[in-house]
Design a protein around this motif. Structure first.
Motif, PDB file in Angstrom:
ATOM      1  N   VAL A   9     -32.203  28.294  23.569  1.00  0.00           N
ATOM      2  CA  VAL A   9     -30.991  28.181  24.954  1.00  0.00           C
ATOM      3  C   VAL A   9     -30.900  29.534  24.884  1.00  0.00           C
ATOM      4  CG1 VAL A   9     -28.835  28.596  25.303  1.00  0.00           C
ATOM      5  CG2 VAL A   9     -30.126  26.608  23.859  1.00  0.00           C
ATOM      6  N   ALA A  10     -31.489  29.872  26.395  1.00  0.00           N
ATOM      7  CA  ALA A  10     -31.390  31.358  27.251  1.00  0.00           C
ATOM      8  C   ALA A  10     -30.434  31.336  28.233  1.00  0.00           C
ATOM      9  CB  ALA A  10     -32.546  32.360  26.933  1.00  0.00           C
ATOM     10  N   ASP A  11     -29.726  32.803  29.150  1.00  0.00           N
ATOM     11  CA  ASP A  11     -30.277  32.785  30.482  1.00  0.00           C
ATOM     12  C   ASP A  11     -31.214  32.117  30.903  1.00  0.00           C
ATOM     13  OD1 ASP A  11     -28.404  34.534  32.454  1.00  0.00           O
ATOM     14  OD2 ASP A  11     -30.711  34.713  32.731  1.00  0.00           O
ATOM     15  N   VAL A  12     -30.666  31.356  32.235  1.00  0.00           N
ATOM     16  CA  VAL A  12     -31.648  30.648  32.979  1.00  0.00           C
ATOM     17  C   VAL A  12     -32.487  31.238  34.443  1.00  0.00           C
ATOM     18  CG1 VAL A  12     -29.789  30.482  35.349  1.00  0.00           C
ATOM     19  CG2 VAL A  12     -31.970  28.263  34.427  1.00  0.00           C
ATOM     20  N   GLN A  32     -22.410  28.137  32.391  1.00  0.00           N
ATOM     21  CA  GLN A  32     -22.242  29.526  31.905  1.00  0.00           C
ATOM     22  C   GLN A  32     -23.846  30.286  32.613  1.00  0.00           C
ATOM     23  OE1 GLN A  32     -20.292  31.406  28.539  1.00  0.00           O
ATOM     24  NE2 GLN A  32     -18.627  29.358  29.098  1.00  0.00           N
ATOM     25  N   ASP A  33     -24.402  29.232  33.549  1.00  0.00           N
ATOM     26  CA  ASP A  33     -25.875  30.615  33.961  1.00  0.00           C
ATOM     27  C   ASP A  33     -26.599  30.056  32.484  1.00  0.00           C
ATOM     28  OD1 ASP A  33     -24.916  30.582  36.140  1.00  0.00           O
ATOM     29  OD2 ASP A  33     -24.055  32.235  35.756  1.00  0.00           O
ATOM     30  N   PHE A  34     -26.024  29.539  31.816  1.00  0.00           N
ATOM     31  CA  PHE A  34     -27.778  29.253  30.143  1.00  0.00           C
ATOM     32  C   PHE A  34     -28.336  27.943  30.648  1.00  0.00           C
ATOM     33  CE2 PHE A  34     -24.073  31.999  28.652  1.00  0.00           C
ATOM     34  CZ  PHE A  34     -25.126  32.626  27.532  1.00  0.00           C
ATOM     35  N   LEU A 133     -24.495  30.283  19.987  1.00  0.00           N
ATOM     36  CA  LEU A 133     -24.026  30.647  20.823  1.00  0.00           C
ATOM     37  C   LEU A 133     -23.326  31.764  21.851  1.00  0.00           C
ATOM     38  CD1 LEU A 133     -23.627  26.895  21.777  1.00  0.00           C
ATOM     39  CD2 LEU A 133     -25.497  28.557  21.798  1.00  0.00           C
ATOM     40  N   LEU A 136     -25.291  34.847  22.182  1.00  0.00           N
ATOM     41  CA  LEU A 136     -25.941  35.038  22.974  1.00  0.00           C
ATOM     42  C   LEU A 136     -25.094  35.447  24.406  1.00  0.00           C
ATOM     43  CD1 LEU A 136     -28.352  31.555  23.494  1.00  0.00           C
ATOM     44  CD2 LEU A 136     -28.476  33.525  22.372  1.00  0.00           C
ATOM     45  N   VAL A 138     -21.708  33.195  24.703  1.00  0.00           N
ATOM     46  CA  VAL A 138     -20.940  32.748  25.592  1.00  0.00           C
ATOM     47  C   VAL A 138     -19.299  32.483  25.728  1.00  0.00           C
ATOM     48  CG1 VAL A 138     -21.019  29.477  25.123  1.00  0.00           C
ATOM     49  CG2 VAL A 138     -23.096  30.317  24.807  1.00  0.00           C
ATOM     50  N   LEU A 150     -21.088  25.194  26.252  1.00  0.00           N
ATOM     51  CA  LEU A 150     -22.427  24.901  27.456  1.00  0.00           C
ATOM     52  C   LEU A 150     -23.084  23.134  27.720  1.00  0.00           C
ATOM     53  CD1 LEU A 150     -24.863  27.497  25.882  1.00  0.00           C
ATOM     54  CD2 LEU A 150     -23.237  27.433  27.941  1.00  0.00           C
TER      55      LEU A 150
END
Length: 204
Positions: A9-12, A32-34, A133, A136, A138, A150
């Protein structure tokens, strides 16, 4: 109904950029743009040039993941993390019993974890995936915790996330279907009264 998760899981945009040349990479969109990258044997082979190894026994605090995070695989994730934080998350539940574990890389090195839990007797925010998360970035929202915020609950296994990504679905897809059905049944546009509950994760 069981639940299984093995994913990065990370920024898209980070994941999109790092996986654009990978044959077996499929991104599932999150809020949230993940984004979520399901970790399959073929993906591991794309990343490392070798098939994955799996632990023989049940995961525990000493060996928190079913997937063996080889030096080659962790090296790739550490390299990606130079662009932003990256988490590997794993969970498996059946009949209300199971485990979850997570680890985070940032700036080219492991920055948090790994953490493992199979009891879930502590605060919800300290459960491994929720805590990862937060690492990251979130943000809290209408849902009960970062996991649900998410949308990690909307698919139950890797096959579901692969289909989700290939179809370009959003994590609000099922809510949208339910709202459409309610509108057809009632003839008026009904919206939920407040934050939805995601029930028991076992992931309790």
């Amino acid at each position: 109904m069981g639940y299984q998760l093995s994913a990065v899981v990370a920024d898209v945009e980070l994941l999109r950029e790092e996986t654009r040349e990978l044959e077996h990479a499929v991104l599932g969109g999150l809020r949230q743009d993940f984004a979520l990258l399901p970790v399959t044997p073929r993906l591991v082979e794309d990343l490392t040039g070798a098939p994955p190894d799996y632990t023989a026994g049940e995961p525990d605090p000493e060996q928190p993941f079913t997937l063996v995070l080889s030096p080659a695989l962790t090296g790739v994730l550490a390299r990606w993390s130079r662009r932003g934080p990256i988490a590997y998350v794993e969970a498996a539940f059946a009949g209300g019993l199971g485990h979850q574990a997570a680890v985070v890389w940032l700036g080219g090195a492991r920055s948090w974890g790994p953490r493992f839990d199979a009891v879930f007797d502590g605060p919800r925010g300290e459960w491994p995936i929720n805590a990862a998360l937060v690492e990251l970035g979130v943000e809290p929202g209408a849902w009960i915790d970062p996991f649900a915020e998410l949308g990690l609950h909307v698919e139950r296994d890797t096959a579901g996330w692969l289909a989700h990504g290939r179809r370009g679905l959003t994590v609000d897809y099922w809510d949208e279907l339910a709202e459409e059905w309610e509108e057809r049944q009632s003839g008026i546009g009904q919206q939920p009264d407040g934050p939805r509950s995601v029930g028991d994760w076992g992931i309790p």
